[in-house]
Design a protein around this motif. Structure first.
Motif, PDB file in Angstrom:
ATOM      1  N   ARG A   1      53.121  40.610  30.067  1.00 26.43           N
ATOM      2  CA  ARG A   1      53.347  41.561  31.157  1.00 26.43           C
ATOM      3  C   ARG A   1      52.657  42.902  30.894  1.00 26.43           C
ATOM      4  NH1 ARG A   1      59.643  41.560  30.554  1.00 26.43           N
ATOM      5  NH2 ARG A   1      58.837  41.782  28.429  1.00 26.43           N
ATOM      6  N   ARG A   2      52.298  43.170  29.657  1.00 25.18           N
ATOM      7  CA  ARG A   2      51.725  44.482  29.297  1.00 25.18           C
ATOM      8  C   ARG A   2      50.196  44.415  29.401  1.00 25.18           C
ATOM      9  NH1 ARG A   2      55.473  46.023  24.071  1.00 25.18           N
ATOM     10  NH2 ARG A   2      54.174  47.920  24.072  1.00 25.18           N
ATOM     11  N   VAL A   3      49.750  44.100  30.608  1.00 22.18           N
ATOM     12  CA  VAL A   3      48.326  43.821  30.801  1.00 22.18           C
ATOM     13  C   VAL A   3      47.468  45.032  30.472  1.00 22.18           C
ATOM     14  CG1 VAL A   3      46.585  43.144  32.494  1.00 22.18           C
ATOM     15  CG2 VAL A   3      48.849  42.072  32.534  1.00 22.18           C
TER      16      VAL A   3
ATOM     17  N   ALA B   1      38.396  40.554  32.137  1.00 16.97           N
ATOM     18  CA  ALA B   1      38.504  39.732  33.336  1.00 16.97           C
ATOM     19  C   ALA B   1      39.240  38.429  33.047  1.00 16.97           C
ATOM     20  CB  ALA B   1      37.118  39.450  33.903  1.00 16.97           C
ATOM     21  N   ILE B   2      38.958  37.799  31.922  1.00 13.36           N
ATOM     22  CA  ILE B   2      39.666  36.567  31.566  1.00 13.36           C
ATOM     23  C   ILE B   2      41.151  36.852  31.384  1.00 13.36           C
ATOM     24  CG2 ILE B   2      39.922  34.774  29.808  1.00 13.36           C
ATOM     25  CD1 ILE B   2      36.863  35.041  29.333  1.00 13.36           C
ATOM     26  N   ALA B   3      41.480  37.964  30.715  1.00  9.28           N
ATOM     27  CA  ALA B   3      42.885  38.315  30.511  1.00  9.28           C
ATOM     28  C   ALA B   3      43.585  38.553  31.839  1.00  9.28           C
ATOM     29  CB  ALA B   3      42.988  39.554  29.627  1.00  9.28           C
ATOM     30  N   VAL B   4      42.928  39.239  32.753  1.00  7.33           N
ATOM     31  CA  VAL B   4      43.537  39.530  34.047  1.00  7.33           C
ATOM     32  C   VAL B   4      43.685  38.255  34.875  1.00  7.33           C
ATOM     33  CG1 VAL B   4      43.166  40.726  36.239  1.00  7.33           C
ATOM     34  CG2 VAL B   4      42.840  41.936  34.078  1.00  7.33           C
ATOM     35  N   ALA B   5      42.668  37.399  34.868  1.00  6.74           N
ATOM     36  CA  ALA B   5      42.792  36.123  35.575  1.00  6.74           C
ATOM     37  C   ALA B   5      43.959  35.311  35.022  1.00  6.74           C
ATOM     38  CB  ALA B   5      41.490  35.337  35.471  1.00  6.74           C
ATOM     39  N   ASP B   6      44.114  35.284  33.708  1.00  5.04           N
ATOM     40  CA  ASP B   6      45.245  34.578  33.111  1.00  5.04           C
ATOM     41  C   ASP B   6      46.576  35.185  33.564  1.00  5.04           C
ATOM     42  OD1 ASP B   6      43.482  32.929  31.768  1.00  5.04           O
ATOM     43  OD2 ASP B   6      43.698  33.959  29.831  1.00  5.04           O
ATOM     44  N   ALA B   7      46.622  36.526  33.627  1.00  2.00           N
ATOM     45  CA  ALA B   7      47.862  37.192  34.024  1.00  2.00           C
ATOM     46  C   ALA B   7      48.234  36.856  35.462  1.00  2.00           C
ATOM     47  CB  ALA B   7      47.717  38.703  33.846  1.00  2.00           C
TER      48      ALA B   7
ATOM     49  N   PRO C   1      50.299  40.471  40.425  1.00  2.00           N
ATOM     50  CA  PRO C   1      49.853  40.376  41.818  1.00  2.00           C
ATOM     51  C   PRO C   1      48.327  40.422  41.930  1.00  2.00           C
ATOM     52  CG  PRO C   1      51.690  41.905  41.626  1.00  2.00           C
ATOM     53  CD  PRO C   1      51.255  41.578  40.219  1.00  2.00           C
ATOM     54  N   VAL C   2      47.810  39.624  42.845  1.00  3.43           N
ATOM     55  CA  VAL C   2      46.358  39.586  43.036  1.00  3.43           C
ATOM     56  C   VAL C   2      45.818  40.962  43.381  1.00  3.43           C
ATOM     57  CG1 VAL C   2      44.533  38.693  44.529  1.00  3.43           C
ATOM     58  CG2 VAL C   2      46.294  37.145  43.660  1.00  3.43           C
ATOM     59  N   ALA C   3      46.518  41.699  44.227  1.00  2.00           N
ATOM     60  CA  ALA C   3      46.039  43.027  44.622  1.00  2.00           C
ATOM     61  C   ALA C   3      45.898  43.944  43.412  1.00  2.00           C
ATOM     62  CB  ALA C   3      46.986  43.645  45.647  1.00  2.00           C
ATOM     63  N   GLU C   4      46.829  43.854  42.454  1.00  3.42           N
ATOM     64  CA  GLU C   4      46.721  44.675  41.250  1.00  3.42           C
ATOM     65  C   GLU C   4      45.519  44.267  40.414  1.00  3.42           C
ATOM     66  OE1 GLU C   4      50.180  45.243  38.844  1.00  3.42           O
ATOM     67  OE2 GLU C   4      51.525  45.336  40.591  1.00  3.42           O
ATOM     68  N   ALA C   5      45.267  42.976  40.344  1.00  2.00           N
ATOM     69  CA  ALA C   5      44.116  42.502  39.570  1.00  2.00           C
ATOM     70  C   ALA C   5      42.815  43.020  40.157  1.00  2.00           C
ATOM     71  CB  ALA C   5      44.105  40.975  39.540  1.00  2.00           C
ATOM     72  N   LEU C   6      42.698  42.996  41.472  1.00  2.00           N
ATOM     73  CA  LEU C   6      41.466  43.451  42.115  1.00  2.00           C
ATOM     74  C   LEU C   6      41.298  44.962  41.992  1.00  2.00           C
ATOM     75  CD1 LEU C   6      41.515  41.314  45.382  1.00  2.00           C
ATOM     76  CD2 LEU C   6      40.262  40.866  43.271  1.00  2.00           C
ATOM     77  N   ALA C   7      42.410  45.688  41.950  1.00  2.00           N
ATOM     78  CA  ALA C   7      42.353  47.146  41.945  1.00  2.00           C
ATOM     79  C   ALA C   7      42.257  47.755  40.551  1.00  2.00           C
ATOM     80  CB  ALA C   7      43.587  47.706  42.659  1.00  2.00           C
ATOM     81  N   LEU C   8      42.380  46.951  39.521  1.00  2.00           N
ATOM     82  CA  LEU C   8      42.361  47.497  38.164  1.00  2.00           C
ATOM     83  C   LEU C   8      41.076  48.275  37.908  1.00  2.00           C
ATOM     84  CD1 LEU C   8      43.851  44.673  35.940  1.00  2.00           C
ATOM     85  CD2 LEU C   8      44.627  47.039  36.026  1.00  2.00           C
ATOM     86  N   ASP C   9      41.229  49.466  37.361  1.00  2.00           N
ATOM     87  CA  ASP C   9      40.067  50.278  36.999  1.00  2.00           C
ATOM     88  C   ASP C   9      39.750  50.009  35.536  1.00  2.00           C
ATOM     89  OD1 ASP C   9      38.074  52.080  36.610  1.00  2.00           O
ATOM     90  OD2 ASP C   9      39.318  53.869  36.886  1.00  2.00           O
ATOM     91  N   THR C  10      38.908  49.022  35.294  1.00  2.00           N
ATOM     92  CA  THR C  10      38.562  48.660  33.922  1.00  2.00           C
ATOM     93  C   THR C  10      37.368  49.446  33.402  1.00  2.00           C
ATOM     94  OG1 THR C  10      37.035  46.920  34.601  1.00  2.00           O
ATOM     95  CG2 THR C  10      39.367  46.314  34.355  1.00  2.00           C
ATOM     96  N   GLY C  11      36.703  50.187  34.268  1.00  2.00           N
ATOM     97  CA  GLY C  11      35.500  50.903  33.853  1.00  2.00           C
ATOM     98  C   GLY C  11      34.264  50.034  33.837  1.00  2.00           C
TER      99      GLY C  11
END
Length: 263
Positions: free
Chosen positions: A93-95, A194-200, A207-217
Protein backbone atom coordinates in the motif's frame (compact mmCIF):
# COMPACT_ATOMS: atom_id res chain seq x y z
CA UNK A 1 14.64 -26.43 -4.97
CA UNK A 2 11.79 -26.52 -2.47
CA UNK A 3 14.06 -28.59 -0.23
CA UNK A 4 15.97 -26.79 2.49
CA UNK A 5 19.67 -25.90 2.12
CA UNK A 6 21.71 -28.88 3.28
CA UNK A 7 24.40 -29.00 5.96
CA UNK A 8 27.25 -28.55 3.46
CA UNK A 9 25.71 -25.36 2.11
CA UNK A 10 25.13 -23.98 5.60
CA UNK A 11 28.74 -24.70 6.54
CA UNK A 12 29.95 -23.05 3.34
CA UNK A 13 28.22 -19.80 4.31
CA UNK A 14 29.33 -20.01 7.94
CA UNK A 15 25.92 -20.74 9.45
CA UNK A 16 26.25 -24.44 10.08
CA UNK A 17 24.98 -24.08 13.65
CA UNK A 18 21.60 -22.74 12.52
CA UNK A 19 18.53 -24.67 11.40
CA UNK A 20 17.06 -23.06 8.26
CA UNK A 21 13.44 -21.89 8.32
CA UNK A 22 11.40 -21.22 5.20
CA UNK A 23 10.40 -17.58 4.75
CA UNK A 24 7.10 -16.25 3.47
CA UNK A 25 7.32 -14.93 -0.07
CA UNK A 26 10.11 -15.72 -2.47
CA UNK A 27 7.88 -18.34 -4.17
CA UNK A 28 8.59 -20.65 -1.24
CA UNK A 29 12.26 -20.91 -2.21
CA UNK A 30 13.85 -18.62 0.40
CA UNK A 31 15.21 -19.73 3.77
CA UNK A 32 16.68 -18.01 6.80
CA UNK A 33 19.53 -19.52 8.80
CA UNK A 34 20.47 -17.25 11.68
CA UNK A 35 21.74 -13.93 10.28
CA UNK A 36 21.67 -15.15 6.67
CA UNK A 37 18.96 -15.53 4.02
CA UNK A 38 19.54 -18.22 1.38
CA UNK A 39 17.85 -18.38 -2.01
CA UNK A 40 18.49 -20.23 -5.28
CA UNK A 41 21.30 -18.53 -7.14
CA UNK A 42 21.06 -17.08 -10.65
CA UNK A 43 24.46 -18.17 -11.91
CA UNK A 44 26.47 -15.32 -13.42
CA UNK A 45 23.74 -12.87 -12.42
CA UNK A 46 24.36 -13.76 -8.77
CA UNK A 47 28.11 -13.18 -9.13
CA UNK A 48 27.58 -9.81 -10.84
CA UNK A 49 24.85 -8.61 -8.47
CA UNK A 50 26.80 -9.65 -5.40
CA UNK A 51 29.88 -7.83 -6.62
CA UNK A 52 27.91 -4.63 -7.27
CA UNK A 53 26.06 -4.64 -3.96
CA UNK A 54 29.11 -5.59 -1.90
CA UNK A 55 30.65 -2.26 -2.90
CA UNK A 56 27.52 -0.10 -2.68
CA UNK A 57 27.67 2.67 -0.11
CA UNK A 58 24.80 3.25 2.27
CA UNK A 59 22.16 5.97 2.07
CA UNK A 60 19.53 7.44 4.39
CA UNK A 61 17.02 6.87 1.56
CA UNK A 62 17.37 3.10 1.26
CA UNK A 63 19.11 0.01 2.62
CA UNK A 64 20.35 -3.04 0.77
CA UNK A 65 21.30 -6.40 2.26
CA UNK A 66 24.95 -7.27 1.82
CA UNK A 67 25.84 -10.44 -0.05
CA UNK A 68 27.37 -13.15 2.10
CA UNK A 69 30.43 -14.87 0.66
CA UNK A 70 31.28 -18.51 1.24
CA UNK A 71 34.21 -19.34 3.48
CA UNK A 72 36.35 -19.79 0.36
CA UNK A 73 35.39 -16.37 -1.00
CA UNK A 74 32.79 -17.27 -3.63
CA UNK A 75 29.21 -16.08 -3.94
CA UNK A 76 27.59 -19.49 -4.47
CA UNK A 77 27.46 -22.85 -2.70
CA UNK A 78 25.71 -25.65 -4.54
CA UNK A 79 22.50 -24.14 -5.93
CA UNK A 80 22.37 -21.38 -3.29
CA UNK A 81 23.37 -17.75 -2.74
CA UNK A 82 23.26 -15.96 0.61
CA UNK A 83 22.44 -12.48 1.84
CA UNK A 84 22.47 -10.59 5.09
CA UNK A 85 19.05 -10.80 6.74
CA UNK A 86 17.51 -7.34 7.09
CA UNK A 87 14.58 -6.22 9.21
CA UNK A 88 11.30 -5.20 7.67
CA UNK A 89 8.06 -6.25 6.02
CA UNK A 90 6.54 -5.69 2.61
CA UNK A 91 3.65 -3.19 2.46
CA UNK A 92 2.27 -2.88 -1.08
CA UNK A 93 0.00 0.00 0.00
CA UNK A 94 2.99 2.34 0.49
CA UNK A 95 3.45 2.86 -3.21
CA UNK A 96 4.96 6.33 -3.01
CA UNK A 97 7.58 5.20 -0.51
CA UNK A 98 8.39 2.15 -2.62
CA UNK A 99 8.96 4.37 -5.64
CA UNK A 100 11.16 6.77 -3.66
CA UNK A 101 13.32 3.95 -2.32
CA UNK A 102 13.57 2.42 -5.79
CA UNK A 103 14.57 5.75 -7.31
CA UNK A 104 17.29 6.26 -4.71
CA UNK A 105 18.62 2.74 -5.25
CA UNK A 106 18.65 3.09 -9.03
CA UNK A 107 20.45 6.43 -8.74
CA UNK A 108 23.09 4.75 -6.59
CA UNK A 109 23.87 2.16 -9.29
CA UNK A 110 23.56 4.45 -12.31
CA UNK A 111 27.34 4.44 -12.78
CA UNK A 112 27.41 0.65 -13.28
CA UNK A 113 27.81 -0.33 -16.95
CA UNK A 114 25.39 -2.60 -18.75
CA UNK A 115 26.17 -6.24 -17.90
CA UNK A 116 26.82 -8.43 -20.95
CA UNK A 117 24.78 -11.35 -19.58
CA UNK A 118 21.56 -9.46 -20.34
CA UNK A 119 22.07 -10.38 -23.99
CA UNK A 120 21.97 -14.13 -23.35
CA UNK A 121 19.36 -14.57 -20.61
CA UNK A 122 16.43 -16.55 -22.00
CA UNK A 123 14.08 -17.03 -19.04
CA UNK A 124 10.43 -15.91 -19.34
CA UNK A 125 11.09 -12.59 -17.58
CA UNK A 126 13.98 -11.69 -19.90
CA UNK A 127 11.98 -12.65 -22.98
CA UNK A 128 8.99 -10.64 -21.74
CA UNK A 129 11.24 -7.63 -21.19
CA UNK A 130 12.34 -7.82 -24.85
CA UNK A 131 8.71 -8.13 -25.94
CA UNK A 132 7.85 -5.01 -23.94
CA UNK A 133 10.43 -3.03 -25.90
CA UNK A 134 9.64 -4.38 -29.34
CA UNK A 135 12.69 -6.62 -29.57
CA UNK A 136 10.66 -9.85 -29.71
CA UNK A 137 7.21 -10.61 -31.09
CA UNK A 138 4.45 -10.84 -28.51
CA UNK A 139 2.48 -14.06 -27.98
CA UNK A 140 -1.06 -14.08 -29.33
CA UNK A 141 -3.26 -12.60 -26.62
CA UNK A 142 -5.90 -9.84 -27.00
CA UNK A 143 -4.55 -7.69 -24.16
CA UNK A 144 -1.04 -7.84 -25.61
CA UNK A 145 -2.33 -7.05 -29.10
CA UNK A 146 -4.04 -3.96 -27.75
CA UNK A 147 -1.02 -2.79 -25.76
CA UNK A 148 1.51 -3.41 -28.53
CA UNK A 149 -0.67 -1.36 -30.88
CA UNK A 150 -0.32 1.50 -28.36
CA UNK A 151 3.49 1.46 -28.40
CA UNK A 152 5.06 4.88 -28.95
CA UNK A 153 8.77 5.78 -28.77
CA UNK A 154 10.20 6.50 -25.30
CA UNK A 155 12.89 9.14 -25.60
CA UNK A 156 14.91 8.40 -22.47
CA UNK A 157 18.33 6.81 -21.94
CA UNK A 158 18.60 3.28 -20.57
CA UNK A 159 20.29 2.42 -17.29
CA UNK A 160 20.10 -0.27 -14.64
CA UNK A 161 16.65 -0.62 -13.10
CA UNK A 162 15.04 -2.85 -10.49
CA UNK A 163 12.29 -4.77 -12.26
CA UNK A 164 10.21 -5.95 -9.28
CA UNK A 165 10.06 -3.24 -6.63
CA UNK A 166 6.60 -3.44 -5.10
CA UNK A 167 7.06 -6.75 -3.31
CA UNK A 168 10.77 -6.26 -2.67
CA UNK A 169 10.93 -3.14 -0.51
CA UNK A 170 10.84 -3.84 3.23
CA UNK A 171 9.70 -1.32 5.83
CA UNK A 172 10.88 -1.29 9.44
CA UNK A 173 10.36 1.36 12.13
CA UNK A 174 13.33 3.68 12.48
CA UNK A 175 15.13 2.41 9.36
CA UNK A 176 15.26 3.35 5.71
CA UNK A 177 13.32 1.07 3.34
CA UNK A 178 15.33 -2.01 2.33
CA UNK A 179 15.51 -2.86 -1.38
CA UNK A 180 15.97 -6.62 -1.86
CA UNK A 181 15.97 -9.33 -4.55
CA UNK A 182 17.16 -7.12 -7.41
CA UNK A 183 16.33 -8.42 -10.91
CA UNK A 184 18.44 -6.15 -13.16
CA UNK A 185 17.20 -4.74 -16.46
CA UNK A 186 18.69 -2.11 -18.77
CA UNK A 187 15.83 0.22 -19.59
CA UNK A 188 14.67 3.83 -19.02
CA UNK A 189 14.76 4.64 -15.32
CA UNK A 190 10.98 4.98 -14.96
CA UNK A 191 10.31 1.38 -15.96
CA UNK A 192 10.91 0.13 -12.42
CA UNK A 193 8.34 2.57 -11.06
CA UNK A 194 5.85 1.73 -13.83
CA UNK A 195 6.04 -2.01 -13.11
CA UNK A 196 5.52 -1.34 -9.39
CA UNK A 197 2.52 0.89 -10.08
CA UNK A 198 0.98 -1.59 -12.53
CA UNK A 199 1.36 -4.31 -9.89
CA UNK A 200 -0.27 -2.05 -7.29
CA UNK A 201 -3.28 -1.43 -9.54
CA UNK A 202 -3.74 -5.00 -10.73
CA UNK A 203 -3.13 -6.80 -7.44
CA UNK A 204 -3.41 -4.32 -4.54
CA UNK A 205 -6.34 -2.04 -5.40
CA UNK A 206 -4.49 1.17 -6.24
CA UNK A 207 -7.07 3.22 -8.18
CA UNK A 208 -6.34 3.54 -11.88
CA UNK A 209 -6.77 7.31 -11.73
CA UNK A 210 -4.05 7.54 -9.06
CA UNK A 211 -1.71 5.43 -11.16
CA UNK A 212 -2.17 7.66 -14.19
CA UNK A 213 -1.76 10.84 -12.16
CA UNK A 214 1.39 9.86 -10.29
CA UNK A 215 4.15 12.43 -10.72
CA UNK A 216 7.15 10.14 -11.08
CA UNK A 217 9.31 12.73 -12.82
CA UNK A 218 9.58 10.48 -15.86
CA UNK A 219 8.70 11.45 -19.39
CA UNK A 220 6.09 9.36 -21.18
CA UNK A 221 4.64 7.97 -17.94
CA UNK A 222 1.60 6.47 -19.66
CA UNK A 223 3.85 4.81 -22.23
CA UNK A 224 5.97 3.32 -19.46
CA UNK A 225 2.79 1.84 -17.97
CA UNK A 226 2.01 0.31 -21.38
CA UNK A 227 5.45 -1.33 -21.40
CA UNK A 228 5.07 -2.48 -17.79
CA UNK A 229 1.75 -4.16 -18.57
CA UNK A 230 3.22 -5.91 -21.61
CA UNK A 231 6.08 -7.14 -19.45
CA UNK A 232 3.80 -8.55 -16.75
CA UNK A 233 1.22 -10.05 -19.12
CA UNK A 234 3.79 -11.57 -21.46
CA UNK A 235 5.59 -13.13 -18.49
CA UNK A 236 2.35 -14.71 -17.27
CA UNK A 237 1.58 -16.03 -20.77
CA UNK A 238 5.08 -17.50 -21.16
CA UNK A 239 4.83 -19.15 -17.74
CA UNK A 240 1.44 -20.64 -18.61
CA UNK A 241 -0.31 -18.76 -15.82
CA UNK A 242 -2.37 -16.25 -17.81
CA UNK A 243 -6.08 -16.93 -17.39
CA UNK A 244 -9.43 -15.18 -17.28
CA UNK A 245 -8.96 -14.09 -13.67
CA UNK A 246 -5.64 -12.44 -14.45
CA UNK A 247 -7.09 -10.83 -17.57
CA UNK A 248 -9.89 -9.32 -15.46
CA UNK A 249 -7.42 -7.91 -12.95
CA UNK A 250 -5.36 -6.23 -15.67
CA UNK A 251 -8.23 -5.07 -17.88
CA UNK A 252 -9.00 -1.70 -16.20
CA UNK A 253 -5.43 -0.44 -16.50
CA UNK A 254 -5.06 -1.88 -20.01
CA UNK A 255 -8.17 0.06 -21.06
CA UNK A 256 -7.00 3.24 -19.37
CA UNK A 257 -3.57 3.37 -20.99
CA UNK A 258 -4.85 2.47 -24.46
CA UNK A 259 -8.20 4.28 -24.70
CA UNK A 260 -7.04 7.58 -23.21
CA UNK A 261 -4.05 7.90 -25.50
CA UNK A 262 -0.33 7.56 -24.81
CA UNK A 263 2.34 10.15 -24.10
Amino acid sequence: MRTRPDAAVLRAFGVGAHRPERLAGGRGLTWRAGPVVLRPHDGVVTDWRSGVLADLTGSPAYRVPRPVATLDGGWRAGPWEAWEAVAGRVDERRVGEVLAAGRAFQDAVRHVPRPAFLDVLDDPWSVADRIAWGERAAPTEPALDRLVAAFRPVDAPSRLVHGDLLGNVLFADGAAPAVIDWPPYWRPAGVGAAIAVADAVCWHDLPVAEALALDTGDVAWRQLLVRALVFRIATAVLLGGWDAAQAARHAPLVRAVTEDGTD
